[in-house]
Design a protein around this motif. Sequence first.
Motif, short mmCIF file in Angstrom:
data_model
loop_
_atom_site.label_atom_id
_atom_site.label_comp_id
_atom_site.label_asym_id
_atom_site.label_seq_id
_atom_site.Cartn_x
_atom_site.Cartn_y
_atom_site.Cartn_z
N UNK A 55 59.11 13.60 70.33
CA UNK A 55 58.74 15.10 70.45
C UNK A 55 59.63 15.75 69.38
N UNK A 56 58.64 16.59 68.57
CA UNK A 56 59.60 17.50 67.58
C UNK A 56 59.37 18.82 68.20
N UNK A 57 60.60 19.64 68.57
CA UNK A 57 60.45 20.65 69.26
C UNK A 57 61.08 21.66 68.00
N UNK A 58 60.28 22.73 67.53
CA UNK A 58 60.67 23.61 66.30
C UNK A 58 60.71 25.08 67.06
N UNK A 59 61.92 25.64 66.80
CA UNK A 59 62.36 26.87 67.52
C UNK A 59 62.13 28.04 66.57
N UNK A 60 62.12 28.94 67.10
CA UNK A 60 61.97 30.33 66.20
C UNK A 60 60.26 30.43 65.77
N UNK A 61 59.39 30.04 66.22
CA UNK A 61 57.95 29.94 65.62
C UNK A 61 57.39 30.81 66.36
N UNK A 62 56.96 31.94 65.80
CA UNK A 62 56.05 32.99 66.36
C UNK A 62 54.69 32.96 66.00
N UNK A 63 53.77 32.56 67.07
CA UNK A 63 52.52 32.04 66.65
C UNK A 63 51.71 33.29 66.67
N UNK A 64 51.94 34.55 66.56
CA UNK A 64 51.27 35.67 66.05
C UNK A 64 51.47 36.03 64.80
#
Length: 235
Positions: A55-64
């Motif tokens: 599992x690669x969790x990537x923080x601070x990704x805003x999908x908008x």
Amino acid sequence: MAATLEQKHVVVTGGTGALGSAVVTRLLQEGAICHVPNSHAAAPAHFPFTKHERVRLVNNVYLEDTEAVTAFYAGVPDLWASIHLAGGFAMAPVEKTESAAYNEMMDTNARTAFLCSRAAVRAMLASGTAGRIVNVSARPGLDPRRGAGMVAYAASKAAVAAMTVALAEELKGKGILVNAIAPSTLDTPTNRADMPDADFSKWVSLDAAAETIVYLASPSNEAMNGTLVPLYGKA
């Protein structure tokens, strides 16, 4: 499943939520490598896979945000499938629904699905391999009569449904299959808390929804394309 997801790279937006965690669980059971964007600065405490090796969790990704989505997908090697669970819900009488609230539903549900679908298609076409895209509409998105009192939400989920079918048609012959599920009420802790007097036995279980999503995203799915799968439980 006859065809395996073993070592295939799969994006799961909304992967830290209740449905997302169920989907990630099933994907890991099938041997997939999961890439999960997270809009927060740190992993939610309830997410059980923060230290999982696949599992690669990537923080601070805003999908908008177009650039954020582009950068995130650029970090996913050999993308096989992109599953778009991120979204939101709101309801109010139409006379009390402000333009900003309508825009928020369209951004949270339709815009994120579009940006992630586009990024996934670009990655798949660039690699020259087949792939799968799975979106999430909703029952009111297929039957707007169910959307009374939630017109902005129903409109945003109808947009996701239309986008799914249009993408599937556009990508026919390129090995990329695009489908969506359209659930009614999911049996989540939040929904139980918000509707304590409801008959939970009529709701759609997270395991059932996850099973359907993972099938649509798997190589085993060779025929379903442009399909809007109603998951209405016993309602």
